[in-house]
Design an enzyme around this catalytic site. Structure first.
Site, short mmCIF file in Angstrom:
data_model
loop_
_atom_site.label_atom_id
_atom_site.label_comp_id
_atom_site.label_asym_id
_atom_site.label_seq_id
_atom_site.Cartn_x
_atom_site.Cartn_y
_atom_site.Cartn_z
N GLY A 1 -56.43 -33.39 88.13
CA GLY A 1 -55.10 -33.24 88.69
C GLY A 1 -54.00 -33.20 87.65
O GLY A 1 -52.84 -32.94 87.98
N ILE B 1 -53.32 -30.47 81.89
CA ILE B 1 -54.40 -29.71 81.24
C ILE B 1 -55.58 -29.54 82.19
O ILE B 1 -56.16 -28.46 82.30
CB ILE B 1 -54.85 -30.42 79.95
N LYS C 1 -52.93 -36.87 67.66
CA LYS C 1 -52.62 -38.28 67.40
C LYS C 1 -53.87 -39.07 66.98
O LYS C 1 -53.76 -40.23 66.57
CB LYS C 1 -51.97 -38.90 68.62
N ASN D 1 -49.02 -31.28 71.10
CA ASN D 1 -48.29 -31.44 72.35
C ASN D 1 -48.33 -30.17 73.19
O ASN D 1 -48.36 -29.06 72.65
CB ASN D 1 -46.83 -31.80 72.06
N VAL E 1 -41.84 -34.14 76.52
CA VAL E 1 -40.43 -34.18 76.17
C VAL E 1 -39.59 -33.18 76.97
O VAL E 1 -38.43 -33.46 77.29
CB VAL E 1 -40.29 -33.93 74.64
#
Length: 640
Positions: free
Chosen positions: A315, A318, A434, A473, A481
Site C-alpha cells: 500500500g 513504492i 541511508k 529519495n 519533502v
C-alpha cells in the site's frame, strides 16, 4: 481475493417527460443523411457515363444509363446500410470512419462490376461504369461529410473566438502536433494555437496541422509579445528536467503572470495517449525528471509473467507503484501484503478498475509476525517477493529504535527465512542510500537488512536469487519533502529546510519502480544494485522551485526558514561506500556494488541481541550493537 461485488442500486425512476437518452442520431436526422447520399448516388452514375465517353455520351445511352443508375443505387443502399453509416455523426466524423465508407462503396462497385461482366453486353452498359461510379460516389459522400464537419467546427470557432486563449506550443514533435490537432478539432475548449517553438531549426518555417513553427525556444520572449500569447504549453514529454527548467525560466521572464502548463513525462504516458485531457500544471517532478528508462522487457517478463508475485508494503508509495508496473507483465497472481488497510483497500479499487483480469489476494499483516507470515507463504506459495515494507522516517526511528529493529530487521529476517524455506525464485529487497555509512538508526537497520539478504543468497539453492536494490529519495512518496512543502505553502509558509547545504538524490516513483524490476532481472545472486540517481539536488533549491510553481515569490510571498539538522540526518547522502565501488551492469542506469565479506555467525548473534534489546526497549544497547556491527558507522548516542 477479490471482494464480492457491491449490490447494484435500483435504477432511478425517470420522469415521463424526459426523452430517453440515446447516442444515435434521430430517425429524421438519419433520413436526411440518407436523402443526401441518395442524391449523390443518382448523380454519380450519369457522371460516370460522361467520364466514360469523354463527356460526350451517344444519344442512345439514356436507357442503359437509367438501368445502371437504378441497379447501382440499390447496391449502394444495401452496402451502406450493412456498414451502419447512418448511425454516425457527420459533424464529428473521424478519418478512420472513412474506412467504412470506402468499404461500402468498394462492395457496391465490386458487385456492380460482376453483374456487368455477366449482363453488361446485353444491356449495352460499359463494364468500367461501375468502377467510375464508385470513384465519383466516394468523392461525393466523403466531401459532404467533410463539409459538414468543417461547417460545424467553423461555427464553434466563431462562437468561441472571443474567449479563446492564444496558446504557444513548445515542441513540434508528435506530442505537440497531436495536442494542436485536438485543439483545432475542439475550438469550443477555448484554446487557439498560434504557433510552435522547437529547437530543431529544420522545422522552423514549416506548418504542422496548419500551425506555423515560429522559431526556437530562444525566441520565447519575442513570440510571446508579437502574438499576444495567453498561455504556453510545454509538449516535450521525453525531455529531461534541465530542459524543462530552462524553458520555465524563459517563460516566467517573458511576460508577468503568463500561464504555462505541460504534457506529462513519458512515465505518465505509458498508455500511449496524448491529448488535451493530459495537460496539467508544471510540477516539481518535471523540473527534475531525466531521460526515460529503456527497459529490457524480455528479462523482466522472464521472472514475472505467469508467476505468483508477493509485494510487502504494497500500500506504500513504492509498493503500490511496483504493483502497477508488475501488472504490465501479466503475473499469475498478486499477493498484496501490508499493514495499512486503507492503502490496500485503495489499491484493490485501482486493480479492479485497471487490471480486472489479474487475480489478487489482500493480506493485512506485519512482517515481524513470523507465524502469520509462514501461513501466507504456505497458502499462496509466492514465487517472486518484492520487499518494500519498512519504517523509513529517520527522526522517528531515532526516537523509537526498537521499532526499526522489529519491522526493518526482524521482519526482513523472517521474510528471507521463509523465502528460502518455500523456494522463492526471486527475492528483491528495496534498500536506501541511508544504508551507506549510516548515521541513523533507520539507515543502520536497512544496512543490516542488506546483510541479511546477502546471507540468504549464500544459503540459497542455484534456482534462487536474492538481491537488494538501493536508491535515494523518491519524489512525492508519503512523508517525503515535497508533500510537506506543499502543505506549508498552502498554509502561507514558512517553508522549513533543515540546512542551506542539505542535498539529496531524487527519483520519480515510476522510474524507481521500473529500475527495481530491471535490476531484479539481472539474475546475479547476492548482489546490491545501485540505481543511477543523477546529480544531487539542494533541498533549498527544491523549495524555491516549488514556491515559484505555486505562483509565489520565494522569500517575498513565502519565507524559507532553516530549522537545523535533525538527529541522525546527514547533509549529503552516498549511494555506495568506497569499498563497494563496482561496475556498470548491462543497463546503463544500474550499477552493482562489490559485496563486502560476510561473517554469518556475527550477523546472527547481532540480530539476536538486537531483538532481545528491542523487546526490553533498551535504546542504548540497540545503538551500541548497530554501531559495533556496522564498520564506519557514525551513530550518535541519543539519550534513551
Amino acid at each position: 481475493m477479490r471482494p464480492d461485488p457491491m449490490p447494484e442500486m435500483p435504477p432511478a425512476t425517470e420522469s415521463p417527460k424526459s426523452p430517453p437518452p440515446s447516442g444515435k442520431p434521430s430517425r429524421l436526422n438519419r433520413l436526411f443523411k440518407l436523402s443526401l447520399d441518395a442524391l449523390s448516388w443518382l448523380l454519380a452514375t450519369p457522371i460516370a457515363f460522361f467520364i466514360r465517353y469523354d463527356w460526350a455520351p451517344p444519344a442512345d445511352t439514356l436507357g442503359p444509363m437509367a438501368v445502371a443508375t437504378a441497379g447501382l443505387f440499390a447496391l449502394k443502399l444495401a452496402t451502406t446500410s450493412f456498414f451502419g453509416l447512418y448511425q454516425r455523426s457527420w459533424t464529428k466524423v473521424a478519418f478512420r470512419e472513412l474506412g467504412d465508407i470506402v468499404r461500402a462503396v468498394i462492395g457496391a462497385a465490386a458487385l456492380g462490376s460482376l453483374i456487368l461482366l455477366w449482363l453488361g453486353p446485353s444491356l449495352d452498359i460499359p463494364r468500367s461504369v461501375a468502377f467510375l461510379d464508385g470513384l465519383v460516389t466516394l468523392f461525393l459522400m466523403t466531401g459532404m461529410r467533410a463539409f459538414a464537419r468543417y461547417r460545424h467546427e467553423a461555427s464553434l470557432g466563431q462562437h468561441s473566438a472571443r474567449r479563446a486563449k492564444s496558446v504557444l506550443v513548445i515542441g513540434a514533435g508528435e506530442a505537440g502536433s497531436l495536442v494542436v490537432r485536438e485543439m483545432l478539432r475542439h475550438p469550443e475548449m477555448g484554446l487557439r494555437p498560434v504557433g510552435f517553438l522547437d529547437d530543431d531549426r529544420k522545422k522552423v518555417g514549416y506548418r504542422i496541422a496548419t500551425v506555423p513553427v515560429l522559431g526556437t525556444t530562444q525566441d520565447i520572449n519575442k513570440v510571446v509579445r508579437s502574438h499576444d500569447v495567453d498561455e504556453v504549453l510545454i509538449a516535450i514529454p521525453s525531455s529531461d528536467g534541465r530542459v524543462v527548467r530552462e524553458i520555465v525560466g524563459r517563460i516566467e521572464g517573458a511576460k508577468a503572470g503568463l500561464k504555462y502548463r505541460i504534457i506529462p513525462g513519458v512515465y505518465e504516458l505509458l498508455s500511449g495517449q496524448v491529448g488535451i485531457s493530459r495537460i496539467r500544471e508544471v510540477q516539481i517532478e518535471d523540473l527534475l525528471r531525466r531521460p526515460p528508462v529503456e527497459l529490457d522487457t524480455a528479462a523482466i517478463s522472464s521472472y514475472l509473467t505467469d508467476r505468483v508475485v508477493m509485494i510487502t508494503g504494497a500500500g506504500g508509495s513504492i509498493g503500490s507503484e511496483l504493483v502497477r508496473q508488475i501488472c504490465r507483465f501479466r503475473p499469475k497472481e498478486l499477493i498484496l501484503f501490508g499493514r495499512g488497510e486503507n492503502s490496500i483497500y485503495t489499491l484493490e479499487r485501482e486493480l479492479e478498475r485497471d487490471w480486472p483480469d489479474i487475480p489478487y489476494h489482500s493480506v493485512i499483516a506485519g512482517v515481524q509476525h513470523i507465524v502469520r507470515l509462514d501461513y501466507v507463504f504456505r497458502r499462496y506459495q509466492p514465487e517472486v517477493v518484492f520487499h518494500a515494507a519498512a519504517h523509513k522516517h529517520v527522526p522517528l526511528m531515532e526516537l523509537n529504535p526498537e521499532e526499526a529493529v522489529f519491522n526493518n530487521i526482524i521482519g526482513s529476517k523472517n521474510l528471507v527465512t521463509l523465502a528460502l524455506k518455500y523456494g522463492v525464485t526471486h527475492f528483491v529487497n528495496i534498500s536506501t542510500d541511508k544504508a551507506v555509512n549510516p548515521t541513523s538508526v533507520m539507515g543502520a537497520s536497512k544496512r543490516m537488512v542488506e546483510r541479511l539478504v546477502q546471507s540468504a543468497a549464500l544459503r540459497a539453492s542455484p534456482e534462487q536469487t536474492f538481491v537488494s536494490v538501493r536508491f535515494g529519495n523518491v519524489l512525492g512518496s508519503r512523508g517525503s519533502v515535497i508533500p510537506v512543502f506543499k502543505q506549508q505553502i498552502l498554509a502561507g509558509g514558512p517553508v522549513t529546510v533543515t540546512h542551506p547545504d542539505m542535498t539529496r538524490y531524487f527519483m520519480t516513483i515510476p522510474e524507481a519502480s521500473q529500475l527495481v524490476l530491471q535490476a531484479a532481472g539481472q539474475g546475479k545472486n547476492g548482489e546490491i544494485y545501485i540505481l543511477d540517481m543523477g546529480e544531487p539536488v539542494r533541498i533549498v533549491d527544491l523549495a524555491r522551485d516549488l514556491i515559484k510553481l505555486s505562483g509565489f515569490e520565494p522569500d517575498v510571498d513565502i519565507p524559507i526558514a532553516f530549522s537545523g539538522v535533525r538527529p541522525g540526518e546527514k547533509l549529503y547522502e552516498e549511494l555506495m561506500t568506497d569499498e563497494e565501488r563496482g561496475d556498470a551492469t548491462a543497463h546503463e542506469k544500474i550499477f552493482v556494488a562489490k559485496p563486502s565479506p560476510l561473517d554469518q555467525g556475527a550477523l546472527e548473534r547481532t540480530v539476536q541481541t538486537l531483538q532481545e534489546a528491542a523487546l526490553r526497549s533498551d535504546h542504548a544497547v540497540i545503538r551500541r550493537e548497530l554501531k559495533a556491527y556496522i564498520s564506519g558507522s557514525l551513530l550518535e548516542d541519543v539519550p534513551a
